[in-house]
Design a protein around this motif. Structure first.
Motif, mmCIF file in Angstrom:
data_model
loop_
_atom_site.group_PDB
_atom_site.id
_atom_site.type_symbol
_atom_site.label_atom_id
_atom_site.label_comp_id
_atom_site.label_asym_id
_atom_site.label_seq_id
_atom_site.Cartn_x
_atom_site.Cartn_y
_atom_site.Cartn_z
ATOM 1 N N ARG A 120 35.184 24.583 45.084
ATOM 2 C CA ARG A 120 34.338 24.100 44.055
ATOM 3 C C ARG A 120 34.227 25.121 42.990
ATOM 4 O O ARG A 120 33.939 26.335 43.342
ATOM 5 C CB ARG A 120 33.070 23.787 44.484
ATOM 6 N N VAL A 121 34.124 24.815 41.642
ATOM 7 C CA VAL A 121 34.000 25.528 40.475
ATOM 8 C C VAL A 121 32.585 25.522 39.834
ATOM 9 O O VAL A 121 32.107 24.535 39.649
ATOM 10 C CB VAL A 121 34.999 25.226 39.325
ATOM 11 N N GLU A 122 31.836 26.768 39.564
ATOM 12 C CA GLU A 122 30.653 26.520 38.934
ATOM 13 C C GLU A 122 30.697 27.418 37.677
ATOM 14 O O GLU A 122 31.113 28.701 37.789
ATOM 15 C CB GLU A 122 29.648 26.989 39.790
ATOM 16 N N ALA A 154 19.381 33.136 34.687
ATOM 17 C CA ALA A 154 19.422 31.857 35.897
ATOM 18 C C ALA A 154 20.401 32.509 36.891
ATOM 19 O O ALA A 154 20.781 33.716 37.142
ATOM 20 C CB ALA A 154 20.322 30.836 35.166
ATOM 21 N N GLY A 155 20.124 31.732 38.164
ATOM 22 C CA GLY A 155 20.729 32.174 39.244
ATOM 23 C C GLY A 155 21.523 30.896 40.078
ATOM 24 O O GLY A 155 21.290 29.873 39.807
ATOM 25 N N THR A 156 22.358 31.302 41.057
ATOM 26 C CA THR A 156 23.168 30.443 41.945
ATOM 27 C C THR A 156 23.348 31.419 43.237
ATOM 28 O O THR A 156 23.417 32.581 43.145
ATOM 29 C CB THR A 156 24.394 29.861 41.231
ATOM 30 N N GLY A 157 23.772 30.465 44.147
ATOM 31 C CA GLY A 157 24.107 30.939 45.447
ATOM 32 C C GLY A 157 25.797 31.106 45.580
ATOM 33 O O GLY A 157 26.383 30.435 45.073
ATOM 34 N N LEU A 201 34.332 35.439 42.003
ATOM 35 C CA LEU A 201 33.570 35.565 40.680
ATOM 36 C C LEU A 201 34.437 36.278 39.851
ATOM 37 O O LEU A 201 35.072 37.365 39.971
ATOM 38 C CB LEU A 201 32.358 36.250 40.740
ATOM 39 N N ALA A 202 34.654 35.537 38.626
ATOM 40 C CA ALA A 202 35.598 36.367 37.402
ATOM 41 C C ALA A 202 34.839 36.196 36.316
ATOM 42 O O ALA A 202 34.274 35.237 35.834
ATOM 43 C CB ALA A 202 36.992 35.226 37.421
ATOM 44 N N VAL A 248 33.010 32.739 35.825
ATOM 45 C CA VAL A 248 33.539 31.486 36.630
ATOM 46 C C VAL A 248 33.314 31.950 38.055
ATOM 47 O O VAL A 248 33.868 32.885 38.759
ATOM 48 C CB VAL A 248 34.908 31.277 36.558
ATOM 49 N N LEU A 249 32.701 30.976 38.819
ATOM 50 C CA LEU A 249 32.452 31.146 40.358
ATOM 51 C C LEU A 249 33.023 30.027 40.929
ATOM 52 O O LEU A 249 33.208 28.885 40.672
ATOM 53 C CB LEU A 249 31.164 31.122 40.565
ATOM 54 N N VAL A 250 34.034 30.410 41.959
ATOM 55 C CA VAL A 250 34.797 29.713 42.836
ATOM 56 C C VAL A 250 34.561 29.826 44.122
ATOM 57 O O VAL A 250 34.717 30.745 44.789
ATOM 58 C CB VAL A 250 36.445 29.793 42.664
ATOM 59 N N GLN A 251 34.160 28.607 44.542
ATOM 60 C CA GLN A 251 33.643 28.580 46.257
ATOM 61 C C GLN A 251 34.914 28.681 47.057
ATOM 62 O O GLN A 251 36.031 28.308 46.707
ATOM 63 C CB GLN A 251 32.594 27.582 46.374
#
Length: 407
Positions: free
Chosen positions: A311-313, A335-338, A345-346, A304-307
């Motif tokens: 915002r959650v991705e 895959a990738g993300t910014g 990041l969890a 889980v990515l929290v900006q």
């Protein structure tokens, strides 16, 4: 007849067997008519009182173990959320002040689990077999006394065997925990990032599992690899497999072009490791200079990515079957993300989010909400807050790993 027309309180009171409801503190919440009749108690003598204040062991019998065994069974149900069927127990019940009657009861203890997966009540059901034993004795009761002694001896032998088995499992648990601790990396800062790691072993002697994590500084100085994994099974064997897989992924991550290639190598290795069947893992390569996360998953729950703005991705666009799923290993997806500086990041294992009788997606959503709520906290504080909000107070029945990275 619909459910709303049924008086379940009346049904409970009319049940033909002895049934009582206990709170997690082992206080009587209710007891049906048969329980009160067979135990010689009034409802006001029972409800709201601690179980073992109402039914203590006979102080005149130093070998009395019935109530102690019952307490151990109830504690197991609270810890595991599983039904516990006890062996035949001898109880001395105080029929009048200072007068004790021998009873033989066969108890079953069943949890009532709430929406959050915690045990809210205990159903304590008892089969009274004292009269059956007496009836088997025939005239004069001599056969009953012989049968009573035989049953009591067998029950004591079975209880002692169960205690020895629990001791053996507890020793195995201690060895497995020591092995896990020795094989898992120490908490530390990795690269330029603050990382908080939490590892919580499962509750219960039979439930040491094979969850693991890995933190690796990659070549170049500005990149790190963060991974978690889960080995199916319990005990010392699972801990040994965990150590092999973690070591293999550490080595593969240092030379792989990306996380997919690292998991590809790990999958090939898993094919030749006994006990690695259906093992899962997810790994992320974090590039601090480019502010990117590249990831790949082998059957594991999504990171889980929290900006910083909340915002959650969910990193779920590169998910593949578990490590040894393909007879002929094939390249895995990536895959990738910014991310924006200050993002969180969890990575985690299913012990954190999985609850009995609940869709696991609800647990993952609950984790994301907790991460968003505490996103401005230091990673160490954030990790503790997440565990406090998501884990049941008595501990989880599965190992739990949580890694929090402040990017």
């Amino acid at each position: 007849m619909n459910d709303g027309a049924i008086d379940y309180g009346a049904v409970f009171r009319a049940l033909p067997g002895m049934v009582a409801l206990l709170t997690p503190d082992l206080v009587f919440a209710d007891a049906n008519k048969e329980f009160l009749r067979m135990s010689g108690r009034r409802r006001e003598d029972v409800v709201g009182r601690y179980l073992f204040d109402v039914f203590p062991d006979n102080p005149g019998d130093p070998e009395a173990t019935g109530m102690r065994n019952l307490e151990a069974s109830l504690r197991r149900v609270l810890a595991t959320g599983e039904r516990d069927t006890m062996a035949l127990q001898r109880y001395d019940v105080e029929s009048r002040p200072g007068q004790w009657e021998v009873r033989y009861w066969s108890p079953v203890n069943e949890p009532v689990v709430g929406p959050d997966g915690t045990v809210e009540l205990l159903v304590h059901r008892v089969e009274e077999v004292t009269e059956l034993i007496a009836a088997r004795g025939g005239p004069g009761g001599s056969r009953a006394r012989v049968l009573e002694a035989e049953l009591y001896t067998r029950a004591r032998e079975l209880q002692e065997l169960n205690e020895r088995l629990r001791d053996a499992h507890e020793r195995e648990r201690e060895v497995a925990l020591a092995l896990q601790k020795a094989m898992l990396p120490a908490r530390r800062q990795v690269g330029l990032h603050k990382v908080a790691v939490r590892y919580r072993p499962a509750v219960g002697a039979l439930h040491v599992c094979g969850d693991w994590y890995d933190l690796v500084d990659l070549v170049g100085g500005s990149r790190i690899a963060v991974s978690v994994g889960d080995v199916v099974g319990h005990g010392l064997g699972a801990a040994c497999v965990m150590g092999q897989l973690r070591s293999a992924l550490t080595a593969a991550s240092r030379v792989a072009a990306g996380p997919a290639q690292a998991l590809d190598v790990l999958g090939r290795f898993a094919h030749v490791v006994d006990g690695a069947e259906s093992a899962t893992a997810v790994t992320t390569f974090i590039d601090c200079d480019l502010r990117t996360i590249t990831y790949s998953s082998a059957g594991h729950l999504p990171p889980v990515l929290v900006q910083p703005d909340g915002r959650v991705e969910f990193l779920d666009r590169a998910t593949d079957p578990p490590l040894d799923a393909h007879p002929d290993p094939r390249p895995r997806p990536q895959a990738g993300t910014g991310f924006t500086p200050g993002a969180t990041l969890a990575l985690y294992t299913d012990g954190l989010v999985e609850r009995r009788r609940e869709d696991i997606d609800k647990g993952v959503a609950r984790l994301a909400e907790s991460l968003v709520r505490h996103r401005e906290a230091d990673p160490e504080v954030l990790a503790d807050a997440v565990l406090h909000e998501l884990l049941p107070p008595e501990g989880a029945g599965d190992d739990t790993v949580l890694i929090v990275v402040r990017l």
